[in-house]
Design an enzyme around this catalytic site. Structure first.
Site, PDB file in Angstrom:
ATOM      1  CG  HIS A   7      -5.537  -6.285  -0.528  1.00 19.90           C
ATOM      2  ND1 HIS A   7      -6.908  -6.297   0.374  1.00 19.90           N
ATOM      3  CD2 HIS A   7      -6.184  -7.077  -1.184  1.00 19.90           C
ATOM      4  CE1 HIS A   7      -7.523  -6.961  -0.389  1.00 19.90           C
ATOM      5  NE2 HIS A   7      -6.838  -7.224  -1.187  1.00 19.90           N
ATOM      6  CE  LYS A  11      -3.977  -2.034   2.010  1.00 18.42           C
ATOM      7  NZ  LYS A  11      -5.042  -1.929   3.345  1.00 18.42           N
ATOM      8  CD  GLU A  16      -9.187  -8.618  -3.491  1.00 18.80           C
ATOM      9  OE1 GLU A  16      -9.888  -8.168  -2.698  1.00 18.80           O
ATOM     10  OE2 GLU A  16      -7.760  -8.936  -3.501  1.00 18.80           O
ATOM     11  CG  ASN A  30      -4.011  -2.323   6.723  1.00 14.79           C
ATOM     12  OD1 ASN A  30      -3.554  -1.792   5.025  1.00 14.79           O
ATOM     13  ND2 ASN A  30      -4.342  -2.967   7.024  1.00 14.79           N
ATOM     14  CE1 TYR A  35      -9.270  -3.136  -0.176  1.00 14.72           C
ATOM     15  CE2 TYR A  35      -8.502  -0.966  -1.148  1.00 14.72           C
ATOM     16  CZ  TYR A  35      -8.439  -2.121  -0.209  1.00 14.72           C
ATOM     17  OH  TYR A  35      -6.738  -1.677   0.043  1.00 14.72           O
TER      18      TYR A  35
HETATM   19  P1  CMP Z   1      -7.259  -4.746   2.961  1.00 15.85           P
HETATM   20  O1  CMP Z   1      -6.899  -5.977   3.373  1.00 15.85           O
HETATM   21  O2  CMP Z   1      -7.128  -3.837   2.809  1.00 15.85           O
HETATM   22  O3  CMP Z   1      -9.574  -4.617   3.189  1.00 15.85           O
HETATM   23  C1  CMP Z   1     -10.070  -3.517   3.496  1.00 15.85           C
HETATM   24  C2  CMP Z   1      -9.185  -2.297   4.391  1.00 15.85           C
HETATM   25  O4  CMP Z   1     -10.135  -1.712   5.081  1.00 15.85           O
HETATM   26  C3  CMP Z   1      -8.527  -2.934   5.421  1.00 15.85           C
HETATM   27  O5  CMP Z   1      -7.301  -3.520   4.218  1.00 15.85           O
HETATM   28  C4  CMP Z   1      -7.743  -1.599   6.184  1.00 15.85           C
HETATM   29  O6  CMP Z   1      -6.718  -0.755   5.380  1.00 15.85           O
HETATM   30  C5  CMP Z   1      -9.585  -1.095   5.780  1.00 15.85           C
HETATM   31  N1  CMP Z   1     -10.074  -0.793   6.753  1.00 15.85           N
HETATM   32  C6  CMP Z   1     -10.806  -1.946   7.955  1.00 15.85           C
HETATM   33  N2  CMP Z   1     -11.495  -1.666   9.013  1.00 15.85           N
HETATM   34  C7  CMP Z   1     -10.751   0.074   9.428  1.00 15.85           C
HETATM   35  C8  CMP Z   1     -11.354   1.145   9.995  1.00 15.85           C
HETATM   36  N3  CMP Z   1     -11.967   0.770  11.122  1.00 15.85           N
HETATM   37  N4  CMP Z   1     -10.611   2.265   9.290  1.00 15.85           N
HETATM   38  C9  CMP Z   1      -9.986   2.538   8.688  1.00 15.85           C
HETATM   39  N5  CMP Z   1      -9.642   2.140   7.371  1.00 15.85           N
HETATM   40  C10 CMP Z   1     -10.281  -0.014   7.877  1.00 15.85           C
END
Ligand code: CMP
Length: 138
Positions: free
Chosen positions: A116, A10, A127, A113, A50
């Protein structure tokens, strides 16, 4: 498709210069890179990727963040790829991620984070096809 998953490194991890270290961990864990590209999502494309989260309160923040800079998208191959990759990356919230996981090492928050990982074989296929034509999947 059951031996493949899809990942994105990311924008936060790209900005911090962690792309190489993360790819090294992915290779060391036994994944073969079947497709890979560095690119930048427009807001529209991030929203489309998303779309399943469109009703969530964090959707706008997620779309803004994922379109904020370059990402590296990849299709990864290994037996039991989806489950094994989710173990390698750790919990969505890095505060809950196990020691030694990619998110424990590189993620700052639940939003930023680092990586993904697909949550099912079906989504891994969807995806991967979102980013790569069949000619780009090896
Ligand atoms: P990802 O695995 O990319 O899939 C969905 C994403 O939504 C997840 O990782 C997080 O980065 C994001 N996400 C999930 N919960 C929250 C939250 N409470 N606040 C912000 N981002 C979120």
């Amino acid at each position: 498709m059951s031996n493949r998953t899809f990942t994105m490194i990311k924008p936060d991890a790209t900005r911090k210069g962690n792309t190489g270290a993360i790819l090294q961990m992915i290779n060391a864990a036994g994944f073969r890179i079947a497709a890979m590209k560095m690119t930048k999502l427009s807001k529209e494309k991030a929203g489309e990727f998303y779309a399943v989260h469109a009703a969530r309160p964090f959707y706008g923040e997620l779309v803004d963040f994922m379109s904020s800079g370059p990402i590296t998208a990849a299709i990864l191959e290994k037996d039991n790829a989806v489950e094994d990759f989710r173990k390698l990356i750790g919990a969505t919230n890095p505060a809950e991620a196990a020691d030694g996981t990619i998110r424990k090492l590189f993620a700052a928050s639940i939003g930023e984070n680092a990586v993904h990982g697909s949550d099912s074989n079906e989504n891994a296929g969807i995806e991967g096809d979102f980013f790569f034509s069949k000619l780009e999947q090896f």
